[in-house]
Motif scaffolding. Structure first.
Motif, short mmCIF file in Angstrom:
data_model
loop_
_atom_site.label_atom_id
_atom_site.label_comp_id
_atom_site.label_asym_id
_atom_site.label_seq_id
_atom_site.Cartn_x
_atom_site.Cartn_y
_atom_site.Cartn_z
N PRO A 162 15.23 -9.20 -0.05
CA PRO A 162 16.58 -8.08 0.05
C PRO A 162 16.78 -7.00 -0.83
CG PRO A 162 17.02 -10.17 0.93
CD PRO A 162 15.88 -10.51 0.30
N GLY A 163 16.75 -5.81 -0.76
CA GLY A 163 16.68 -5.08 -2.06
C GLY A 163 15.47 -4.72 -2.61
N SER A 164 14.43 -5.32 -2.43
CA SER A 164 13.16 -5.11 -3.13
C SER A 164 12.57 -3.72 -2.25
CB SER A 164 12.22 -6.19 -2.94
OG SER A 164 12.86 -7.47 -3.36
N SER A 165 11.61 -3.17 -3.17
CA SER A 165 10.91 -2.09 -2.76
C SER A 165 9.71 -1.98 -3.47
CB SER A 165 11.90 -0.70 -2.88
OG SER A 165 11.03 0.46 -2.72
N PHE A 166 8.63 -1.83 -2.65
CA PHE A 166 7.19 -1.53 -3.17
C PHE A 166 7.23 -0.43 -3.79
CE2 PHE A 166 2.82 0.08 -3.03
CZ PHE A 166 2.54 -0.60 -3.98
N ALA A 167 7.66 0.84 -3.43
CA ALA A 167 7.62 2.09 -3.71
C ALA A 167 8.36 2.34 -4.93
CB ALA A 167 8.41 3.14 -2.87
N ALA A 168 9.59 1.40 -5.18
CA ALA A 168 10.28 1.49 -6.46
C ALA A 168 9.56 0.69 -7.57
CB ALA A 168 11.61 0.69 -6.11
N ILE A 169 9.04 -0.33 -7.12
CA ILE A 169 8.11 -1.23 -8.30
C ILE A 169 6.99 -0.36 -8.73
CG2 ILE A 169 6.64 -2.55 -7.11
CD1 ILE A 169 7.77 -5.19 -8.78
#
Length: 206
Positions: A162-169
């Protein structure tokens, strides 16, 4: 600068002791659990722990904080500004599931992208690197980068929480970490060390 790695906690997190040799002032990164060898090293050498720094709030990286706060009551707890809710909420940080003990933390210092702290003669620069969590940070000290669970050797942190994002990392790695000098040594939260230059050429996820 002295850097020692101690595996700790239920998932054998890389917990780092970093020391400014001239002043013996030091900080701890991501204490996943209480490690008696780290404590012995600190006390035998007379190191002064100024900060306990968390790259993010997952339970496998924070389980040792209460014990170290008792061992070193003068140490201030440091975390990213956007990680505060996870650190306070034991259900969000999975500490109960990982260690059987709920951990709720209130950082003394909340840092944002570009903030700095001094530990003796060492300047620590904080980089906002979300993706694995909403408020994850990395720590740059001279030519050493403590990347938490953002960048690993030929891998990256999980983005299915929850709250993770491939685009963000991916953006964090490309725009914050890959802009560092190639010779920068990466000290990740799991697995072995690597360098920025090697990851730019060989990491299949970015």
């Amino acid at each position: 600068m002295i850097i020692k790695n101690y595996l700790s906690g239920p998932l054998s997190v890389n917990s780092y002791l970093v020391v400014d040799e001239k002043t013996k002032k030091a900080f701890i990164v991501d204490p996943g659990g209480h490690n008696v060898n780290m404590v012995s090293n600190i006390k035998e050498n007379g190191y002064h722990i100024e900060y306990i720094i968390l790259t993010h709030g997952h339970g496998d990286h924070i389980g040792g904080v209460p014990a170290y706060q008792k061992e070193f009551p003068g140490a201030k707890l440091v975390a990213g500004k956007l990680e505060q809710e996870m650190l306070r909420n034991a259900k969000m940080n999975f500490s109960q599931e990982l260690s059987g003990i709920p951990v709720s933390l209130n950082p003394d210092i909340l840092v944002a992208d570009g903030d700095t702290l001094m530990v003796g003669n060492l300047e620590l620069k904080f980089l906002f690197t979300p993706g694995h969590t909403v408020g994850g940070i990395s720590i740059l000290a001279e030519d050493a980068l403590f990347s938490g669970d953002t960048l690993f050797a030929q891998s990256i942190g999980r983005t299915d929480f929850p709250g993770s994002s491939f685009a963000a990392i991916k953006s964090s790695i490309e725009n914050k970490l890959y802009t560092l000098p190639d010779q920068t040594t990466v000290y990740p939260g799991h697995m072995g060390t690597t360098t920025i230059g090697f990851e730019k050429e060989n990491n299949p996820f970015v």
